[in-house]
Design a protein around this motif. Structure first.
Motif, PDB file in Angstrom:
ATOM      1  N   MET A   1      35.204   8.080  19.582  1.00 47.07           N
ATOM      2  CA  MET A   1      34.024   7.656  18.837  1.00 47.07           C
ATOM      3  C   MET A   1      34.090   6.142  18.669  1.00 47.07           C
ATOM      4  O   MET A   1      35.072   5.614  18.166  1.00 47.07           O
ATOM      5  N   ALA A   2      33.078   5.434  19.088  1.00 44.13           N
ATOM      6  CA  ALA A   2      33.040   3.979  18.990  1.00 44.13           C
ATOM      7  C   ALA A   2      32.915   3.538  17.540  1.00 44.13           C
ATOM      8  O   ALA A   2      32.228   4.154  16.744  1.00 44.13           O
ATOM      9  N   GLU A   3      33.589   2.443  17.218  1.00 48.18           N
ATOM     10  CA  GLU A   3      33.593   1.944  15.849  1.00 48.18           C
ATOM     11  C   GLU A   3      32.222   1.485  15.382  1.00 48.18           C
ATOM     12  O   GLU A   3      31.892   1.612  14.217  1.00 48.18           O
ATOM     13  N   ASN A   4      31.434   0.927  16.279  1.00 45.74           N
ATOM     14  CA  ASN A   4      30.186   0.308  15.878  1.00 45.74           C
ATOM     15  C   ASN A   4      28.991   1.255  15.937  1.00 45.74           C
ATOM     16  O   ASN A   4      27.882   0.836  15.719  1.00 45.74           O
ATOM     17  N   LYS A   5      29.190   2.516  16.246  1.00 43.19           N
ATOM     18  CA  LYS A   5      28.086   3.469  16.283  1.00 43.19           C
ATOM     19  C   LYS A   5      28.060   4.291  15.016  1.00 43.19           C
ATOM     20  O   LYS A   5      29.088   4.579  14.420  1.00 43.19           O
ATOM     21  N   GLN A   6      26.848   4.676  14.653  1.00 42.53           N
ATOM     22  CA  GLN A   6      26.671   5.545  13.502  1.00 42.53           C
ATOM     23  C   GLN A   6      26.366   6.943  14.004  1.00 42.53           C
ATOM     24  O   GLN A   6      25.777   7.117  15.074  1.00 42.53           O
ATOM     25  N   TYR A   7      26.759   7.925  13.221  1.00 45.26           N
ATOM     26  CA  TYR A   7      26.539   9.320  13.583  1.00 45.26           C
ATOM     27  C   TYR A   7      26.026  10.098  12.386  1.00 45.26           C
ATOM     28  O   TYR A   7      26.440   9.842  11.255  1.00 45.26           O
ATOM     29  N   ILE A   8      25.156  11.062  12.660  1.00 43.97           N
ATOM     30  CA  ILE A   8      24.835  12.074  11.667  1.00 43.97           C
ATOM     31  C   ILE A   8      25.949  13.104  11.825  1.00 43.97           C
ATOM     32  O   ILE A   8      26.181  13.609  12.926  1.00 43.97           O
ATOM     33  N   ILE A   9      26.654  13.386  10.748  1.00 42.07           N
ATOM     34  CA  ILE A   9      27.775  14.321  10.822  1.00 42.07           C
ATOM     35  C   ILE A   9      27.457  15.533   9.963  1.00 42.07           C
ATOM     36  O   ILE A   9      27.188  15.408   8.767  1.00 42.07           O
ATOM     37  N   GLN A  10      27.473  16.688  10.604  1.00 45.42           N
ATOM     38  CA  GLN A  10      27.192  17.935   9.902  1.00 45.42           C
ATOM     39  C   GLN A  10      28.372  18.876  10.095  1.00 45.42           C
ATOM     40  O   GLN A  10      28.766  19.168  11.225  1.00 45.42           O
ATOM     41  N   ALA A  11      28.920  19.328   8.971  1.00 47.31           N
ATOM     42  CA  ALA A  11      30.031  20.278   9.029  1.00 47.31           C
ATOM     43  C   ALA A  11      29.483  21.666   9.320  1.00 47.31           C
ATOM     44  O   ALA A  11      28.533  22.113   8.692  1.00 47.31           O
ATOM     45  N   GLN A  12      30.062  22.323  10.295  1.00 49.46           N
ATOM     46  CA  GLN A  12      29.698  23.683  10.670  1.00 49.46           C
ATOM     47  C   GLN A  12      30.924  24.576  10.466  1.00 49.46           C
ATOM     48  O   GLN A  12      32.020  24.093  10.230  1.00 49.46           O
ATOM     49  N   GLU A  13      30.729  25.841  10.607  1.00 42.97           N
ATOM     50  CA  GLU A  13      31.807  26.802  10.415  1.00 42.97           C
ATOM     51  C   GLU A  13      32.987  26.547  11.361  1.00 42.97           C
ATOM     52  O   GLU A  13      34.146  26.654  10.970  1.00 42.97           O
ATOM     53  N   ASN A  14      32.695  26.186  12.605  1.00 40.63           N
ATOM     54  CA  ASN A  14      33.745  26.010  13.607  1.00 40.63           C
ATOM     55  C   ASN A  14      34.116  24.559  13.880  1.00 40.63           C
ATOM     56  O   ASN A  14      34.823  24.284  14.836  1.00 40.63           O
TER      57      ASN A  14
END
Length: 122
Positions: A1-14
Motif C-alpha cells: 500500500m503506497a504511503e501517499n494514497k488514501q483508501y476507504i477501509i471497510q472491515a468484513q468478516e474475513n
C-alpha cells in the motif's frame, strides 16, 4: 500500500476491503460522463507535478479526500458546454457523483465541490 494514497477501509468478516482513491475518482468520472451539458474535466495547473507527488487524480480534474471515518469529499474541475445552464450542470454533477459513490462504495459523501473552469463550444 503506497504511503501517499488514501483508501476507504471497510472491515468484513474475513478481512479488510480497501478501495483506493483512484477507484473512487474513476467512479466519479464515469458518473458524470452522460450528463447533458458536461463537456469534460480540466486538469489543474501543475498537473505534472501532482502526478510526480502521487496525486494523480487531481491532475485529471478530480480530487478525492477520504476522512478517517471513510467519509468522502470530491472536488471536480469541470468544463460546461456552451449554451448549457452552468448551475444545472453543476447540480447534476453533484447529484450523479454523490449517488454513484454512495451506491458503489458504501461510503458517505460529505460534499461534491464543482469548480466550473470553462465553457466549451462543440
Amino acid at each position: 500500500m503506497a504511503e501517499n494514497k488514501q483508501y476507504i477501509i471497510q472491515a468484513q468478516e474475513n478481512g479488510l476491503v480497501m478501495i483506493s482513491e483512484d477507484v473512487v475518482a474513476t467512479i466519479a468520472l464515469n458518473a458524470v460522463g452522460d450528463i447533458d451539458g458536461f463537456a469534460g474535466l480540466m486538469a489543474k495547473p501543475g498537473a505534472d507535478i501532482a502526478d510526480l507527488i502521487g496525486k494523480k487524480n487531481w491532475g485529471k480534474g478530480i480530487k478525492v479526500t477520504i476522512s478517517e471515518n471513510n467519509d468522502l469529499t470530491v472536488d471536480c474541475n469541470v468544463l460546461v458546454s456552451y449554451g448549457a445552464s452552468v448551475v444545472s450542470v453543476a447540480q447534476a454533477v453533484q447529484s450523479a457523483v454523490s449517488s454513484a459513490l454512495e451506491s458503489t462504495t458504501g461510503a458517505k459523501v460529505l460534499a461534491v465541490n464543482v469548480n466550473v473552469c470553462g465553457i466549451v463550444r462543440k
